[in-house]
Enzyme design. Structure first.
Site, short mmCIF file in Angstrom:
data_model
loop_
_atom_site.label_atom_id
_atom_site.label_comp_id
_atom_site.label_asym_id
_atom_site.label_seq_id
_atom_site.Cartn_x
_atom_site.Cartn_y
_atom_site.Cartn_z
N TYR A 92 46.81 16.93 24.89
CA TYR A 92 47.79 15.61 25.68
C TYR A 92 48.57 16.66 26.26
O TYR A 92 49.76 16.19 26.24
CB TYR A 92 48.21 14.29 24.68
N TYR A 483 46.57 5.05 26.93
CA TYR A 483 47.07 4.70 26.13
C TYR A 483 48.42 5.27 26.35
O TYR A 483 49.44 5.68 25.95
CB TYR A 483 47.12 3.81 24.57
N ARG A 484 47.74 7.05 26.50
CA ARG A 484 48.20 8.51 26.25
C ARG A 484 47.85 9.45 27.39
O ARG A 484 46.33 9.08 27.61
CB ARG A 484 48.34 8.64 25.21
#
Ligand code: ADP
Length: 536
Positions: A92, A483-484
């Site tokens: 991420y 979500y991310r």
């Protein structure tokens, strides 16, 4: 030396000097070699000449006062800062900033476990405390609490929690957050919830009065969190799980309904749903579907393969077509009764096979616990990433992780939509790698997790970034969204949350402008840009 955009060499040198006066010369990093350590090791821009998402320098304070002073200096010289805890958010974005040329505010030296309360099952930690640190601290001091570590466990509860990371014990770790200390972009210190009552010892016990604002500091750029409280799950007598399988594709519908009902009613702390034969990653025989030509042929059909065809192939391979599983913990007698209740529930779906797995009994004998199982009982390890490496990702990966409804209908549809985009793209490697996604447990939704591989081929990486965008858009058209995400995709993801002319993003940016008028803190994070840097 790379400079923050719009900052000249002389101004930058002055700011760096003042940072050094604050934290000591040893804790300011400006050499190319040192700053490169903050690059995203899994960057999807590998080999591209003007790579984005890179820092200009880094500064590592060891106290709240130093953080405040750094923020004041950043305001004085308009230097963008990008706070990280341990900077291990790999997949991420790692420790790389959203806005190139930012100075990394590396908080890993602030690594105290501030408080542990066994009776009330909470703890307060600083940014630099890693999951390994906290686990050791709990074990050495005989605290009966479980660390909700993700795989791998080298990151921090704070960084992971703030980014809504998932842990094996508690699921969405941010759901366990209660009470923060925050340095605001002005340099002012804020405590949230009951922590705002100067004499209160209830900071981690209740969310206080007025708007509840802990959430404003997660996946955000409104403040630098210097302390965070988490609620913890106490070590149970027994933790166990069960798996329910079927050789009938359509059984997935009632099976997911049943597992989610058990979850809502409080019998389970986690649940998931998938299809072992379709999935690239199953626990049943360790085979990857992409290595089975018949599985692949069915998967690669536009219609995803008929239920009958899957049922037939499942029988032929002796691999279940449908599967759900659930986790429970508590006193042995209660867990036993809950297992019996679940068995009962699933016995009403004809043809399903219910298997209770071997329970973990506490205290654990760590050596006897399989690497892949450790995070579920709160033991950090690094197994997961070595597994991915073994699967051939020398350059790393990044995740595409949409949220869908926790129903079989959405699992089937999401897989069709996602595989449809990949079929159109002609990227067969990615198509094989993605396989057929499993629904992963959130209390009232499923998260799907797909790995994009980074390669040495610049053109292919570029194409894959475009595929990411197409996937985000195709999913959002169905009401699903990530979500991310890594910095490279945060604008794209935020653009999907566009209800009423982007009212949500505009709300965030109104707060951003009020709290951070100079736009110094993590500009662009989660698609939230300060006024001076936004186009609309
Ligand atoms: P980890 O420590 O788990 O490796 P990171 O340090 O990589 O996590 O941080 C994950 C994300 O959370 C990053 O986007 C980072 O900007 C943000 N973040 C981390 N620590 C803080 C903090 N103390 N305050 C505000 N944001 C933070």
């Amino acid at each position: 030396m790379r400079l923050p955009p719009g900052i000249d060499q002389e101004t930058f040198a002055k700011a760096i000097q003042e940072f050094a006066n604050t934290v000591g010369h040893d804790w300011v990093f400006t050499s190319e070699e040192d700053v490169a350590l903050y690059d995203d090791s899994y960057t999807p821009f590998v080999g591209e000449p003007d790579r984005a998402y890179v820092a200009s320098a880094a500064v590592a304070p060891d106290s709240v006062e130093q953080v405040q002073q750094i923020v004041r200096i950043a305001n004085k010289y308009r230097i963008p800062l990008y706070p990280i805890s341990t900077g291990r958010n790999l997949g991420y974005g790692g420790s790389s900033p959203t806005y190139s040329g930012s100075v990394i505010l590396d908080l890993k030296r602030m690594n105290r476990v501030v408080e542990v309360n066994d009776q009330e099952a909470y703890a307060v930690v600083e940014p630099g405390v890693s999951f390994f640190d906290l686990y050791r601290y709990f074990e050495e001091n005989n605290h009966q609490l479980m660390v909700s570590t993700p795989e791998p466990g080298w990151g921090s509860p704070m960084g992971n929690g703030l980014d809504h990371g998932m842990g094996g014990v508690a699921g969405d770790n941010f759901s366990m957050v209660n009470g923060m200390e925050v340095v605001l972009p002005s340099g002012e210190l804020l405590r949230t919830g009951m922590g705002a009552v100067p004499t209160s010892g209830l900071w981690q016990n209740y969310r206080g009065f007025g708007p509840y604002i802990d959430g404003l500091f997660s996946q955000a750029n409104f403040g630098i969190v210097t302390k965070i409280g988490f609620w913890f799950v106490r070590k149970p007598e027994v933790q166990t799980s069960f798996v329910v399988t079927s050789f009938n594709s359509d059984d997935l519908y009632p099976m997911v309904d049943a597992i989610q009902r058990l979850r809502h009613d409080g019998f389970l702390y986690s649940a998931m749903a998938g299809s072992p034969i379709r999935s690239s990653n199953n626990n049943f025989d360790g085979q990857l579907s992409r290595h089975d030509p018949e599985v692949k042929a069915l998967l690669d059909r536009r219609d995803g393969g008929s239920p009958e065809a899957w049922n037939q192939l499942g029988r032929k391979r002796n691999l279940p077509v449908s599967m759900v599983s659930g986790g429970m913990r508590g006193p042995a007698r209660i867990v036993d009764a809950a297992i019996e209740h679940a068995r009962d529930v699933f016995s009403k779906i004809q043809g399903t096979i219910f298997q209770a797995r071997e329970p973990f009994r506490f205290p654990l004998n760590v050596d006897q616990i399989d690497q892949g199982q450790r995070s579920f009982v709160g033991i950090p390890n690094l197994w997961a990433f070595s597994r991915i490496a073994v699967q051939g990702t020398s350059r790393g990966h990044y995740y595409f992780s949409p949220i869908i409804r926790a129903t079989a209908k959405d699992i089937f549809e999401a897989n069709l939509v996602i595989r449809g985009v990949l079929l159109d793209s002609g990227d067969t490697d990615l198509l094989d790698r993605f396989g057929w996604g499993t629904g992963l447990s959130l209390p009232k939704a499923y998260m799907m997790l797909y790995e994009f591989l980074v390669t040495d081929d610049v053109a292919l990486n570029r194409k894959r970034r475009e595929i990411f965008k197409q996937l985000a858009q195709a999913c959002a058209a169905r009401g699903w969204a990530e979500y991310r995400s890594a910095p490279a995709f945060q604008d794209i993801v935020m653009a999907q949350y566009s209800y009423n002319n982007n009212a949500l993003r505009r709300f965030h940016e109104t707060i951003k402008d009020a709290l951070d008028p100079n736009g110094i803190l993590a500009p662009g994070k989660s698609g939230i840009w300060p006024k001076r840097l936004r186009s609309t």
